[in-house]
Design a protein around this motif. Sequence first.
Motif, mmCIF file in Angstrom:
data_model
loop_
_atom_site.group_PDB
_atom_site.id
_atom_site.type_symbol
_atom_site.label_atom_id
_atom_site.label_comp_id
_atom_site.label_asym_id
_atom_site.label_seq_id
_atom_site.Cartn_x
_atom_site.Cartn_y
_atom_site.Cartn_z
ATOM 1 N N LYS A 1 -0.727 -14.397 -9.850
ATOM 2 C CA LYS A 1 -0.455 -12.956 -9.733
ATOM 3 C C LYS A 1 -1.244 -12.353 -8.568
ATOM 4 O O LYS A 1 -0.717 -11.538 -7.799
ATOM 5 C CB LYS A 1 -0.818 -12.230 -11.027
ATOM 6 N N SER A 2 -2.505 -12.754 -8.441
ATOM 7 C CA SER A 2 -3.315 -12.257 -7.331
ATOM 8 C C SER A 2 -2.779 -12.757 -5.988
ATOM 9 O O SER A 2 -2.845 -12.042 -4.982
ATOM 10 C CB SER A 2 -4.774 -12.691 -7.512
ATOM 11 N N LEU A 3 -2.232 -13.966 -5.969
ATOM 12 C CA LEU A 3 -1.597 -14.468 -4.755
ATOM 13 C C LEU A 3 -0.394 -13.609 -4.369
ATOM 14 O O LEU A 3 -0.165 -13.330 -3.187
ATOM 15 C CB LEU A 3 -1.165 -15.926 -4.946
ATOM 16 N N ASP A 4 0.383 -13.189 -5.382
ATOM 17 C CA ASP A 4 1.514 -12.295 -5.123
ATOM 18 C C ASP A 4 1.047 -11.009 -4.444
ATOM 19 O O ASP A 4 1.660 -10.546 -3.474
ATOM 20 C CB ASP A 4 2.217 -11.928 -6.437
ATOM 21 N N ALA B 1 -5.841 -1.914 0.140
ATOM 22 C CA ALA B 1 -5.104 -2.770 -0.794
ATOM 23 C C ALA B 1 -5.483 -4.232 -0.580
ATOM 24 O O ALA B 1 -5.675 -4.994 -1.536
ATOM 25 C CB ALA B 1 -3.604 -2.577 -0.613
ATOM 26 N N GLU B 2 -5.633 -4.611 0.681
ATOM 27 C CA GLU B 2 -6.032 -5.983 1.017
ATOM 28 C C GLU B 2 -7.421 -6.301 0.463
ATOM 29 O O GLU B 2 -7.656 -7.391 -0.080
ATOM 30 C CB GLU B 2 -6.016 -6.162 2.528
ATOM 31 N N LEU B 3 -8.317 -5.348 0.572
ATOM 32 C CA LEU B 3 -9.681 -5.545 0.074
ATOM 33 C C LEU B 3 -9.669 -5.878 -1.416
ATOM 34 O O LEU B 3 -10.316 -6.851 -1.855
ATOM 35 C CB LEU B 3 -10.505 -4.278 0.325
ATOM 36 N N TYR B 4 -8.919 -5.107 -2.202
ATOM 37 C CA TYR B 4 -8.926 -5.315 -3.654
ATOM 38 C C TYR B 4 -8.047 -6.494 -4.071
ATOM 39 O O TYR B 4 -8.317 -7.140 -5.093
ATOM 40 C CB TYR B 4 -8.532 -4.025 -4.368
ATOM 41 N N ALA B 5 -7.044 -6.795 -3.274
ATOM 42 C CA ALA B 5 -6.271 -8.012 -3.538
ATOM 43 C C ALA B 5 -7.153 -9.241 -3.343
ATOM 44 O O ALA B 5 -7.100 -10.200 -4.121
ATOM 45 C CB ALA B 5 -5.052 -8.071 -2.621
ATOM 46 N N ASP B 6 -7.993 -9.211 -2.312
ATOM 47 C CA ASP B 6 -8.928 -10.321 -2.066
ATOM 48 C C ASP B 6 -9.959 -10.443 -3.184
ATOM 49 O O ASP B 6 -10.273 -11.552 -3.639
ATOM 50 C CB ASP B 6 -9.651 -10.113 -0.734
ATOM 51 N N LYS B 7 -10.505 -9.300 -3.607
ATOM 52 C CA LYS B 7 -11.491 -9.323 -4.693
ATOM 53 C C LYS B 7 -10.882 -9.898 -5.971
ATOM 54 O O LYS B 7 -11.505 -10.707 -6.673
ATOM 55 C CB LYS B 7 -12.020 -7.911 -4.949
ATOM 56 N N SER B 8 -9.659 -9.483 -6.274
ATOM 57 C CA SER B 8 -8.978 -9.991 -7.457
ATOM 58 C C SER B 8 -8.729 -11.491 -7.351
ATOM 59 O O SER B 8 -8.974 -12.245 -8.299
ATOM 60 C CB SER B 8 -7.643 -9.257 -7.641
ATOM 61 N N LEU B 9 -8.263 -11.926 -6.175
ATOM 62 C CA LEU B 9 -7.978 -13.347 -5.982
ATOM 63 C C LEU B 9 -9.248 -14.186 -6.104
ATOM 64 O O LEU B 9 -9.259 -15.235 -6.774
ATOM 65 C CB LEU B 9 -7.332 -13.555 -4.614
ATOM 66 N N ASN B 10 -10.326 -13.738 -5.500
ATOM 67 C CA ASN B 10 -11.593 -14.489 -5.573
ATOM 68 C C ASN B 10 -12.123 -14.546 -6.997
ATOM 69 O O ASN B 10 -12.593 -15.604 -7.456
ATOM 70 C CB ASN B 10 -12.631 -13.836 -4.653
ATOM 71 N N ALA B 11 -12.051 -13.414 -7.709
ATOM 72 C CA ALA B 11 -12.552 -13.364 -9.082
ATOM 73 C C ALA B 11 -11.740 -14.279 -9.992
ATOM 74 O O ALA B 11 -12.299 -15.002 -10.825
ATOM 75 C CB ALA B 11 -12.517 -11.928 -9.596
ATOM 76 N N ARG B 12 -10.437 -14.256 -9.825
ATOM 77 C CA ARG B 12 -9.583 -15.071 -10.691
ATOM 78 C C ARG B 12 -9.674 -16.550 -10.352
ATOM 79 O O ARG B 12 -9.622 -17.398 -11.248
ATOM 80 C CB ARG B 12 -8.136 -14.574 -10.603
ATOM 81 N N LEU C 1 -6.683 -0.922 -8.610
ATOM 82 C CA LEU C 1 -7.041 -0.343 -7.316
ATOM 83 C C LEU C 1 -6.102 -0.848 -6.221
ATOM 84 O O LEU C 1 -5.726 -0.088 -5.317
ATOM 85 C CB LEU C 1 -8.491 -0.684 -6.980
ATOM 86 N N PHE C 2 -5.724 -2.104 -6.320
ATOM 87 C CA PHE C 2 -4.744 -2.639 -5.372
ATOM 88 C C PHE C 2 -3.448 -1.835 -5.448
ATOM 89 O O PHE C 2 -2.889 -1.420 -4.423
ATOM 90 C CB PHE C 2 -4.452 -4.109 -5.663
ATOM 91 N N LEU D 1 -2.952 1.161 -6.577
ATOM 92 C CA LEU D 1 -3.170 2.538 -6.121
ATOM 93 C C LEU D 1 -3.055 2.619 -4.601
ATOM 94 O O LEU D 1 -2.292 3.441 -4.063
ATOM 95 C CB LEU D 1 -4.544 3.023 -6.580
ATOM 96 N N TYR D 2 -3.807 1.774 -3.905
ATOM 97 C CA TYR D 2 -3.789 1.820 -2.441
ATOM 98 C C TYR D 2 -2.473 1.299 -1.867
ATOM 99 O O TYR D 2 -2.034 1.755 -0.803
ATOM 100 C CB TYR D 2 -4.982 1.058 -1.877
ATOM 101 N N ARG D 3 -1.826 0.393 -2.569
ATOM 102 C CA ARG D 3 -0.490 -0.054 -2.147
ATOM 103 C C ARG D 3 0.486 1.119 -2.147
ATOM 104 O O ARG D 3 1.240 1.318 -1.191
ATOM 105 C CB ARG D 3 0.017 -1.141 -3.094
ATOM 106 N N ASP D 4 0.482 1.897 -3.237
ATOM 107 C CA ASP D 4 1.391 3.039 -3.323
ATOM 108 C C ASP D 4 1.074 4.102 -2.282
ATOM 109 O O ASP D 4 1.960 4.843 -1.847
ATOM 110 C CB ASP D 4 1.348 3.650 -4.722
ATOM 111 N N PHE D 5 -0.199 4.188 -1.881
ATOM 112 C CA PHE D 5 -0.597 5.125 -0.829
ATOM 113 C C PHE D 5 -0.310 4.571 0.575
ATOM 114 O O PHE D 5 -0.548 5.242 1.569
ATOM 115 C CB PHE D 5 -2.095 5.433 -0.927
ATOM 116 N N SER D 6 0.190 3.318 0.625
ATOM 117 C CA SER D 6 0.419 2.608 1.895
ATOM 118 C C SER D 6 -0.864 2.435 2.693
ATOM 119 O O SER D 6 -0.843 2.331 3.925
ATOM 120 C CB SER D 6 1.481 3.330 2.754
ATOM 121 N N ASN D 7 -1.998 2.382 1.990
ATOM 122 C CA ASN D 7 -3.282 2.083 2.629
ATOM 123 C C ASN D 7 -3.514 0.581 2.455
ATOM 124 O O ASN D 7 -4.205 0.136 1.534
ATOM 125 C CB ASN D 7 -4.406 2.889 1.981
ATOM 126 N N PHE D 8 -2.931 -0.200 3.359
ATOM 127 C CA PHE D 8 -2.898 -1.636 3.145
ATOM 128 C C PHE D 8 -4.220 -2.322 3.467
ATOM 129 O O PHE D 8 -4.464 -3.439 3.000
ATOM 130 C CB PHE D 8 -1.741 -2.248 3.933
#
Length: 219
Positions: free
Chosen positions: A42-45, A18-29, A5-6, A8-15
């Motif tokens: 990777k999630s930090l990247d 993208a930030e929301l799912y990057a945060d979810k990934s980082l917290n989960a990991r 999902l990160f 997907l939204y990154r490619d759409f430039s909906n940052f």
Amino acid sequence: TYDLLFELYRDFSNFDKAELYADKSLNARTYAEGKYSLKTAKSLDNRAYVYYCKNDFILSDSLYTKACLIKQIYQDQDNLNYITSLNGLALVYSATNRLDTAGIYFEHSRKTLENRVGKQHPEYAIIISNIGYLRLKQKEFVKAEQCFNEALLINKKLFGTIHLNIAENLLGLASLSEIKGENTAAKNNYTKALTIYKKLFKFKHPKCIMIESKLNILK
């Protein structure tokens, strides 16, 4: 799933998304793997990239640096995972005019990718394009053009004529021509890039708005 999902939204430039799912990934990991795992890095990247796109270079620098340090625990500096973080850090350094250090990081990334995967690889083309933008900032226009054309040729061989990476290479060439005052060449490449974005996205991608604004100025 969060990473997909990160992307997907990154490619759409909906940052924001993208930030929301990057945060979810980082917290989960971080919860599942710990603070210093390769998956957490990777999630930090991903999180750092969002900050970069939002021009928050201090936080982006911090997270890319942390990702580099985590990866160095497990891998050497010629590992492709490490290169992902190093390339991101080089982008931040270039954006904040630390151009000499950015050049060192990009060149290390380029040499590593060439040795590990060869030149006919999408990641290699991305690094070459990034070096092109660095040369553009340094006003080394001949070298910038060589980089953009090399990246464009690689991507055409890999993906055909309709791909986001190709659009980005065309935008690099268009920016170069615009800076040099070569408006006809700039309009030509902006138009080609715009055509690709319109074919790839059913909605009006933010890059389309930017390109159309450029074309209006160059009329």
